[in-house]
Design a protein around this motif. Structure first.
Motif, PDB file in Angstrom:
ATOM      1  N   LYS A 295       0.828  -1.201   0.000  1.00  0.00           N
ATOM      2  CA  LYS A 295       0.000   0.000   0.000  1.00  0.00           C
ATOM      3  C   LYS A 295       0.861   1.250   0.000  1.00  0.00           C
ATOM      4  O   LYS A 295       0.603   2.223  -0.750  1.00  0.00           O
ATOM      5  CB  LYS A 295      -0.909  -0.021   1.221  1.00  0.00           C
ATOM      6  CG  LYS A 295      -1.762   1.225   1.351  1.00  0.00           C
ATOM      7  CD  LYS A 295      -2.551   1.199   2.644  1.00  0.00           C
ATOM      8  CE  LYS A 295      -3.302   2.516   2.837  1.00  0.00           C
ATOM      9  NZ  LYS A 295      -4.014   2.553   4.119  1.00  0.00           N
ATOM     10  N   ASP A 296       1.925   1.229   0.813  1.00  0.00           N
ATOM     11  CA  ASP A 296       2.833   2.383   0.872  1.00  0.00           C
ATOM     12  C   ASP A 296       3.499   2.606  -0.482  1.00  0.00           C
ATOM     13  O   ASP A 296       3.645   3.757  -0.943  1.00  0.00           O
ATOM     14  CB  ASP A 296       3.899   2.158   1.950  1.00  0.00           C
ATOM     15  CG  ASP A 296       3.295   2.155   3.360  1.00  0.00           C
ATOM     16  OD1 ASP A 296       2.176   2.692   3.528  1.00  0.00           O
ATOM     17  OD2 ASP A 296       3.948   1.605   4.299  1.00  0.00           O
ATOM     18  N   LEU A 298       2.312   1.698  -3.431  1.00  0.00           N
ATOM     19  CA  LEU A 298       1.307   2.176  -4.383  1.00  0.00           C
ATOM     20  C   LEU A 298       0.978   3.650  -4.140  1.00  0.00           C
ATOM     21  O   LEU A 298       0.806   4.430  -5.088  1.00  0.00           O
ATOM     22  CB  LEU A 298       0.032   1.330  -4.254  1.00  0.00           C
ATOM     23  CG  LEU A 298       0.154  -0.104  -4.769  1.00  0.00           C
ATOM     24  CD1 LEU A 298      -1.126  -0.873  -4.469  1.00  0.00           C
ATOM     25  CD2 LEU A 298       0.426  -0.116  -6.283  1.00  0.00           C
ATOM     26  N   GLU A 299       0.882   3.998  -2.854  1.00  0.00           N
ATOM     27  CA  GLU A 299       0.588   5.393  -2.550  1.00  0.00           C
ATOM     28  C   GLU A 299       1.712   6.296  -3.048  1.00  0.00           C
ATOM     29  O   GLU A 299       1.468   7.408  -3.575  1.00  0.00           O
ATOM     30  CB  GLU A 299       0.412   5.576  -1.040  1.00  0.00           C
ATOM     31  CG  GLU A 299      -0.912   5.007  -0.534  1.00  0.00           C
ATOM     32  CD  GLU A 299      -1.038   5.152   0.956  1.00  0.00           C
ATOM     33  OE1 GLU A 299      -0.022   5.479   1.615  1.00  0.00           O
ATOM     34  OE2 GLU A 299      -2.157   4.931   1.487  1.00  0.00           O
ATOM     35  N   LYS A 300       2.955   5.798  -2.937  1.00  0.00           N
ATOM     36  CA  LYS A 300       4.087   6.595  -3.432  1.00  0.00           C
ATOM     37  C   LYS A 300       4.027   6.718  -4.953  1.00  0.00           C
ATOM     38  O   LYS A 300       4.290   7.798  -5.519  1.00  0.00           O
ATOM     39  CB  LYS A 300       5.380   5.939  -2.996  1.00  0.00           C
ATOM     40  CG  LYS A 300       6.621   6.739  -3.384  1.00  0.00           C
ATOM     41  CD  LYS A 300       7.873   6.054  -2.899  1.00  0.00           C
ATOM     42  CE  LYS A 300       9.114   6.873  -3.310  1.00  0.00           C
ATOM     43  NZ  LYS A 300      10.352   6.214  -2.871  1.00  0.00           N
ATOM     44  N   GLU A 301       3.676   5.610  -5.600  1.00  0.00           N
ATOM     45  CA  GLU A 301       3.571   5.634  -7.067  1.00  0.00           C
ATOM     46  C   GLU A 301       2.459   6.591  -7.510  1.00  0.00           C
ATOM     47  O   GLU A 301       2.603   7.307  -8.509  1.00  0.00           O
ATOM     48  CB  GLU A 301       3.310   4.218  -7.587  1.00  0.00           C
ATOM     49  CG  GLU A 301       4.515   3.294  -7.434  1.00  0.00           C
ATOM     50  CD  GLU A 301       4.212   1.896  -7.934  1.00  0.00           C
ATOM     51  OE1 GLU A 301       3.024   1.617  -8.252  1.00  0.00           O
ATOM     52  OE2 GLU A 301       5.149   1.063  -7.991  1.00  0.00           O
ATOM     53  N   ILE A 302       1.373   6.571  -6.753  1.00  0.00           N
ATOM     54  CA  ILE A 302       0.261   7.472  -7.100  1.00  0.00           C
ATOM     55  C   ILE A 302       0.713   8.927  -6.989  1.00  0.00           C
ATOM     56  O   ILE A 302       0.399   9.784  -7.827  1.00  0.00           O
ATOM     57  CB  ILE A 302      -0.941   7.191  -6.174  1.00  0.00           C
ATOM     58  CG1 ILE A 302      -1.549   5.838  -6.506  1.00  0.00           C
ATOM     59  CG2 ILE A 302      -1.986   8.305  -6.276  1.00  0.00           C
ATOM     60  CD1 ILE A 302      -2.614   5.388  -5.546  1.00  0.00           C
ATOM     61  N   ILE A 303       1.464   9.194  -5.914  1.00  0.00           N
ATOM     62  CA  ILE A 303       1.966  10.566  -5.736  1.00  0.00           C
ATOM     63  C   ILE A 303       2.879  10.950  -6.899  1.00  0.00           C
ATOM     64  O   ILE A 303       2.786  12.071  -7.453  1.00  0.00           O
ATOM     65  CB  ILE A 303       2.692  10.684  -4.397  1.00  0.00           C
ATOM     66  CG1 ILE A 303       1.699  10.556  -3.244  1.00  0.00           C
ATOM     67  CG2 ILE A 303       3.442  12.012  -4.286  1.00  0.00           C
ATOM     68  CD1 ILE A 303       2.340  10.453  -1.887  1.00  0.00           C
ATOM     69  N   ASP A 304       3.763  10.026  -7.271  1.00  0.00           N
ATOM     70  CA  ASP A 304       4.693  10.295  -8.372  1.00  0.00           C
ATOM     71  C   ASP A 304       3.940  10.512  -9.676  1.00  0.00           C
ATOM     72  O   ASP A 304       4.271  11.406 -10.474  1.00  0.00           O
ATOM     73  CB  ASP A 304       5.699   9.153  -8.515  1.00  0.00           C
ATOM     74  CG  ASP A 304       6.640   9.056  -7.310  1.00  0.00           C
ATOM     75  OD1 ASP A 304       6.784  10.069  -6.598  1.00  0.00           O
ATOM     76  OD2 ASP A 304       7.247   7.968  -7.104  1.00  0.00           O
ATOM     77  N   LEU A 305       2.935   9.681  -9.921  1.00  0.00           N
ATOM     78  CA  LEU A 305       2.146   9.805 -11.141  1.00  0.00           C
ATOM     79  C   LEU A 305       1.368  11.129 -11.150  1.00  0.00           C
ATOM     80  O   LEU A 305       1.197  11.767 -12.201  1.00  0.00           O
ATOM     81  CB  LEU A 305       1.182   8.611 -11.266  1.00  0.00           C
ATOM     82  CG  LEU A 305       1.835   7.274 -11.594  1.00  0.00           C
ATOM     83  CD1 LEU A 305       0.786   6.160 -11.534  1.00  0.00           C
ATOM     84  CD2 LEU A 305       2.478   7.311 -13.001  1.00  0.00           C
ATOM     85  N   SER A 306       0.875  11.466  -9.958  1.00  0.00           N
ATOM     86  CA  SER A 306       0.128  12.724  -9.868  1.00  0.00           C
ATOM     87  C   SER A 306       1.041  13.889 -10.210  1.00  0.00           C
ATOM     88  O   SER A 306       0.663  14.836 -10.922  1.00  0.00           O
ATOM     89  CB  SER A 306      -0.446  12.906  -8.452  1.00  0.00           C
ATOM     90  OG  SER A 306      -1.376  11.896  -8.185  1.00  0.00           O
ATOM     91  N   LYS A 307       2.275  13.832  -9.688  1.00  0.00           N
ATOM     92  CA  LYS A 307       3.233  14.896  -9.992  1.00  0.00           C
ATOM     93  C   LYS A 307       3.530  14.930 -11.491  1.00  0.00           C
ATOM     94  O   LYS A 307       3.627  15.994 -12.105  1.00  0.00           O
ATOM     95  CB  LYS A 307       4.521  14.687  -9.223  1.00  0.00           C
ATOM     96  CG  LYS A 307       4.372  14.935  -7.720  1.00  0.00           C
ATOM     97  CD  LYS A 307       5.677  14.690  -6.982  1.00  0.00           C
ATOM     98  CE  LYS A 307       5.557  14.973  -5.502  1.00  0.00           C
ATOM     99  NZ  LYS A 307       6.830  14.748  -4.787  1.00  0.00           N
TER     100      LYS A 307
END
Length: 337
Positions: A295-296, A298-307
């Motif tokens: 989960k951590d 994926l959450e990091k990947e989501i943040i990176d993708l959002s950026k």
């Protein structure tokens, strides 16, 4: 799952307490069985001793009765219907040979009421000094006999064998000295040593004394046998009760062993099931940790993708430009054709 583990842990505590209790009861039952076995062994030993004692006394009594029967037969065969004075004489044990040496066949004569026929007639005591030599014991003190023999017996002394020849010369008329081995010294100088003075009368007295001893010994043996029989019955009863107690103690121990074994199996089953639940909980905890880690990530990947997405700007305007460029390319391709 946690509630199941907690419930199973309670079951484990109960099973452990039950197992310990059963184990203690089994230990107590084992100790009781050992004591019962010891008491049983002692009772069996005591019973065996009483049986041996009873058997010995029973055999002894049978032998004594057999000897008594044989002696009675011998004595009865030597006793006829006539009233012999011999049949009314009793002599102290050890003096049979002495009394037998003092008399010959005259002791077999009957008691008579008048002295005009053969036999023993009562006369008054002799007057005057009829004392025996010093060192001589009056045989009258050792014999129970009719009054008809009092005169004769009062003139007979018992001495040691080595004193007879020395004291013979001091005898008064009618007196005799005898010894326990059957020797005789008479006032008139006649002597007869025990080896030459075999007496049927002495044998008869010995047989009668032996018969009296047998009667007394048989009576005592019968009393002893009765007492031993009582003790034997008690020992048998004690042995029987100890056997019952041992059997009961053995059954109690067997039941306790069975309960201990059963409680041990139950405890093992509960511990096995608890271990399975704990293993499941451990597996779930591991899976949960992995999922949290994923989960951590994926959450990091989501943040990176959002950026990255934000860095692209307005995608709608870029799409319009691309559409225009695609239209120019299409036109160019038609012109080329």
């Amino acid at each position: 799952l946690v509630s199941e583990i907690e419930a199973k842990q309670l079951n484990q505590a109960d099973a452990t307490a039950t197992f310990k209790k059963c184990k203690q009861e089994a230990a107590i039952a084992e100790d009781s069985l050992e004591k019962a076995e010891k008491l049983r062994a002692e009772a069996v030993k005591e019973e065996l001793q009483k049986r041996v004692e009873h058997s010995d006394l029973d055999g002894k009594l049978a032998a004594l009765r057999s000897e008594r029967h044989a002696l009675k037969g011998i004595i009865n065969s030597a006793t006829d219907q006539s009233d012999k004075i011999l049949d009314n004489i009793r002599v102290v044990k050890g003096y049979e040979m002495a009394l037998g040496a003092a008399f010959s066949d005259d002791i077999k004569a009957p008691i008579i009421s008048s002295n005009d026929k053969s036999g023993w007639f009562e006369l008054p005591d002799i007057q005057g000094n009829i004392s025996l030599p010093d060192g001589a014991e009056m045989i009258l003190d050792k014999v129970t006999a009719p009054l008809e023999m009092k005169r004769s017996l009062s003139n007979i002394g018992v001495v040691e064998s080595y004193d007879g020849s020395r004291l013979q010369e001091f005898l008064k008329p009618g007196q005799k000295l005898v010894s326990k081995d059957g020797s005789l010294w008479r006032w008139d100088g006649y002597c007869c040593m025990g080896t030459d003075n075999f007496s049927e009368v002495a044998r008869r007295f010995k047989q009668e004394n032996r018969l009296m001893d047998l009667m007394s010994e048989i009576e005592n043996t019968e009393k002893q046998l009765e007492l031993v029989l009582i003790n034997l019955n008690r020992a048998q009863d004690k042995s029987s009760k100890s056997e019952e107690a041992e059997t009961l103690a053995r059954n109690v121990r067997s039941n306790c062993d069975e309960k201990e074994s059963k409680s041990s199996r139950i405890l093992s089953t509960v511990e096995f099931e608890l271990n399975i639940l704990k293993s499941k909980l451990h597996t779930l905890a591991d899976n949960s940790a992995i999922k949290i880690k994923d989960k951590d990530v994926l959450e990091k990947e989501i943040i990176d993708l959002s950026k990255a997405l934000k860095s692209l700007g307005d995608l709608g305007s870029h799409k319009h430009i691309l559409e225009e460029q695609r239209s120019v390319v299409e036109q160019s391709r038609e012109l080329m054709v």
